[in-house]
Design a protein around this motif. Sequence first.
Motif, mmCIF file in Angstrom:
data_model
loop_
_atom_site.group_PDB
_atom_site.id
_atom_site.type_symbol
_atom_site.label_atom_id
_atom_site.label_comp_id
_atom_site.label_asym_id
_atom_site.label_seq_id
_atom_site.Cartn_x
_atom_site.Cartn_y
_atom_site.Cartn_z
ATOM 1 N N ILE A 87 -12.615 -6.447 -6.733
ATOM 2 C CA ILE A 87 -11.310 -7.098 -6.836
ATOM 3 C C ILE A 87 -10.220 -6.054 -7.060
ATOM 4 C CG2 ILE A 87 -9.909 -8.631 -8.262
ATOM 5 C CD1 ILE A 87 -12.406 -10.373 -8.612
ATOM 6 N N GLU A 88 -10.539 -5.018 -7.810
ATOM 7 C CA GLU A 88 -9.552 -3.982 -8.104
ATOM 8 C C GLU A 88 -9.245 -3.085 -6.911
ATOM 9 O OE1 GLU A 88 -12.322 -4.683 -9.859
ATOM 10 O OE2 GLU A 88 -13.294 -2.847 -10.601
ATOM 11 N N ASP A 89 -9.921 -3.287 -5.790
ATOM 12 C CA ASP A 89 -9.579 -2.563 -4.564
ATOM 13 C C ASP A 89 -8.417 -3.241 -3.826
ATOM 14 O OD1 ASP A 89 -13.085 -2.006 -3.938
ATOM 15 O OD2 ASP A 89 -11.620 -0.612 -4.811
ATOM 16 N N THR A 90 -8.007 -4.391 -4.304
ATOM 17 C CA THR A 90 -6.878 -5.088 -3.699
ATOM 18 C C THR A 90 -5.620 -4.240 -3.771
ATOM 19 O OG1 THR A 90 -7.755 -7.282 -4.214
ATOM 20 C CG2 THR A 90 -5.374 -7.111 -3.884
ATOM 21 N N ALA A 91 -5.007 -3.983 -2.606
ATOM 22 C CA ALA A 91 -3.839 -3.119 -2.550
ATOM 23 C C ALA A 91 -3.326 -3.051 -1.118
ATOM 24 C CB ALA A 91 -4.188 -1.712 -3.032
ATOM 25 N N VAL A 92 -2.163 -2.482 -0.975
ATOM 26 C CA VAL A 92 -1.693 -2.071 0.345
ATOM 27 C C VAL A 92 -2.196 -0.652 0.564
ATOM 28 C CG1 VAL A 92 0.287 -1.613 1.822
ATOM 29 C CG2 VAL A 92 0.337 -3.547 0.229
ATOM 30 N N TYR A 93 -2.870 -0.435 1.660
ATOM 31 C CA TYR A 93 -3.453 0.868 1.971
ATOM 32 C C TYR A 93 -2.573 1.585 3.001
ATOM 33 C CZ TYR A 93 -7.648 -0.160 -0.644
ATOM 34 O OH TYR A 93 -8.531 -0.438 -1.668
ATOM 35 N N TYR A 94 -2.245 2.832 2.668
ATOM 36 C CA TYR A 94 -1.353 3.635 3.496
ATOM 37 C C TYR A 94 -2.075 4.852 4.062
ATOM 38 C CZ TYR A 94 2.372 1.039 1.149
ATOM 39 O OH TYR A 94 3.192 0.052 0.659
ATOM 40 N N CYS A 95 -1.808 5.134 5.298
ATOM 41 C CA CYS A 95 -2.307 6.331 5.961
ATOM 42 C C CYS A 95 -1.284 7.454 5.773
ATOM 43 C CB CYS A 95 -2.501 6.024 7.445
ATOM 44 S SG CYS A 95 -3.205 7.365 8.412
ATOM 45 N N TYR A 96 -1.784 8.662 5.599
ATOM 46 C CA TYR A 96 -0.938 9.834 5.322
ATOM 47 C C TYR A 96 -1.406 10.996 6.185
ATOM 48 C CZ TYR A 96 0.538 13.947 2.576
ATOM 49 O OH TYR A 96 1.050 15.150 2.160
ATOM 50 N N LEU A 97 -0.428 11.734 6.723
ATOM 51 C CA LEU A 97 -0.737 12.915 7.545
ATOM 52 C C LEU A 97 0.123 14.075 7.086
ATOM 53 C CD1 LEU A 97 -1.095 13.026 11.402
ATOM 54 C CD2 LEU A 97 0.373 14.658 10.240
ATOM 55 N N ALA A 98 -0.492 15.237 6.967
ATOM 56 C CA ALA A 98 0.245 16.448 6.610
ATOM 57 C C ALA A 98 -0.107 17.546 7.604
ATOM 58 C CB ALA A 98 -0.102 16.894 5.193
ATOM 59 N N ARG A 99 0.923 18.177 8.148
ATOM 60 C CA ARG A 99 0.685 19.243 9.133
ATOM 61 C C ARG A 99 1.926 20.110 9.217
ATOM 62 N NH1 ARG A 99 1.819 19.751 14.666
ATOM 63 N NH2 ARG A 99 0.365 21.079 15.824
ATOM 64 N N SER A 100 1.743 21.404 9.173
ATOM 65 C CA SER A 100 2.841 22.372 9.344
ATOM 66 C C SER A 100 4.008 22.087 8.394
ATOM 67 C CB SER A 100 3.340 22.345 10.798
ATOM 68 O OG SER A 100 2.292 22.667 11.693
ATOM 69 N N GLY A 101 3.685 21.743 7.162
ATOM 70 C CA GLY A 101 4.730 21.506 6.168
ATOM 71 C C GLY A 101 5.408 20.169 6.264
ATOM 72 N N MET A 102 4.997 19.347 7.201
ATOM 73 C CA MET A 102 5.586 18.022 7.371
ATOM 74 C C MET A 102 4.580 16.961 6.911
ATOM 75 S SD MET A 102 8.569 18.661 8.645
ATOM 76 C CE MET A 102 9.118 17.122 9.371
ATOM 77 N N THR A 103 5.113 15.877 6.367
ATOM 78 C CA THR A 103 4.256 14.771 5.950
ATOM 79 C C THR A 103 4.764 13.473 6.548
ATOM 80 O OG1 THR A 103 5.511 14.395 3.920
ATOM 81 C CG2 THR A 103 3.644 15.895 3.788
ATOM 82 N N TYR A 104 3.842 12.569 6.822
ATOM 83 C CA TYR A 104 4.170 11.296 7.437
ATOM 84 C C TYR A 104 3.348 10.191 6.779
ATOM 85 C CZ TYR A 104 5.834 14.551 10.997
ATOM 86 O OH TYR A 104 6.469 15.577 11.651
ATOM 87 N N TRP A 105 3.937 9.018 6.746
ATOM 88 C CA TRP A 105 3.269 7.849 6.182
ATOM 89 C C TRP A 105 3.284 6.694 7.175
ATOM 90 C CZ3 TRP A 105 1.032 7.761 1.353
ATOM 91 C CH2 TRP A 105 1.372 8.790 0.483
ATOM 92 N N GLY A 106 2.226 5.917 7.142
ATOM 93 C CA GLY A 106 2.233 4.660 7.859
ATOM 94 C C GLY A 106 2.912 3.600 7.017
ATOM 95 N N LYS A 107 3.049 2.405 7.576
ATOM 96 C CA LYS A 107 3.724 1.317 6.860
ATOM 97 C C LYS A 107 2.784 0.528 5.968
ATOM 98 C CE LYS A 107 7.461 0.819 10.206
ATOM 99 N NZ LYS A 107 8.189 -0.088 11.124
ATOM 100 N N GLY A 108 1.495 0.759 6.120
ATOM 101 C CA GLY A 108 0.533 0.117 5.238
ATOM 102 C C GLY A 108 -0.103 -1.129 5.815
ATOM 103 N N THR A 109 -1.294 -1.425 5.297
ATOM 104 C CA THR A 109 -2.001 -2.642 5.661
ATOM 105 C C THR A 109 -2.580 -3.243 4.374
ATOM 106 O OG1 THR A 109 -3.698 -3.600 7.113
ATOM 107 C CG2 THR A 109 -4.183 -1.438 6.171
ATOM 108 N N LEU A 110 -2.430 -4.551 4.225
ATOM 109 C CA LEU A 110 -2.830 -5.219 2.993
ATOM 110 C C LEU A 110 -4.316 -5.550 2.999
ATOM 111 C CD1 LEU A 110 -2.116 -6.600 0.301
ATOM 112 C CD2 LEU A 110 -1.574 -8.663 1.630
ATOM 113 N N VAL A 111 -4.974 -5.173 1.928
ATOM 114 C CA VAL A 111 -6.381 -5.519 1.708
ATOM 115 C C VAL A 111 -6.457 -6.373 0.442
ATOM 116 C CG1 VAL A 111 -8.670 -4.637 1.150
ATOM 117 C CG2 VAL A 111 -7.242 -3.457 2.852
ATOM 118 N N THR A 112 -7.037 -7.535 0.577
ATOM 119 C CA THR A 112 -7.186 -8.439 -0.561
ATOM 120 C C THR A 112 -8.664 -8.729 -0.772
ATOM 121 O OG1 THR A 112 -5.050 -9.466 -0.090
ATOM 122 C CG2 THR A 112 -6.548 -10.660 -1.555
ATOM 123 N N VAL A 113 -9.144 -8.440 -1.966
ATOM 124 C CA VAL A 113 -10.534 -8.717 -2.317
ATOM 125 C C VAL A 113 -10.535 -9.902 -3.276
ATOM 126 C CG1 VAL A 113 -12.699 -7.812 -3.209
ATOM 127 C CG2 VAL A 113 -11.055 -6.279 -2.069
#
Length: 115
Positions: A87-113
């Motif tokens: 149940i405690e895994d319930t959250a919005v999960y975000y993807c993250y990328l780091a390359r050449s000093g730059m970072t990027y995020w996705g908008k997230g996907t909701l996981v409900t347990v």
Amino acid sequence: QVQLVESGGGLVQPGGSLTLSCAASGSILSSALMAWYRQAPGKEREWVTSITPNGGTAYADSVKGRFTISRDNAKNTVYLRMNSMKIEDTAVYYCYLARSGMTYWGKGTLVTVSS
């Protein structure tokens, strides 16, 4: 501009499994550090797991042994396989990328347990 799109979120029962995907635009995944973060309701965003360009992985203690991160560079996609979910895994999960000093995020996907 790199775009990250997460998919695969949804409702799962305790003890169940779910696989998230993160698709990156362009062919940069192979040289990037990729990670998953999550943010539960009312809590700070926290790191879950990461994978280096050469495939090295690390996991937060809370998910170690239950979650697996993997990457398919040919498909520019990173996956998060989640087993024995709690149940405690319930959250919005975000993807993250780091390359050449730059970072990027996705908008997230909701996981409900929940039962």
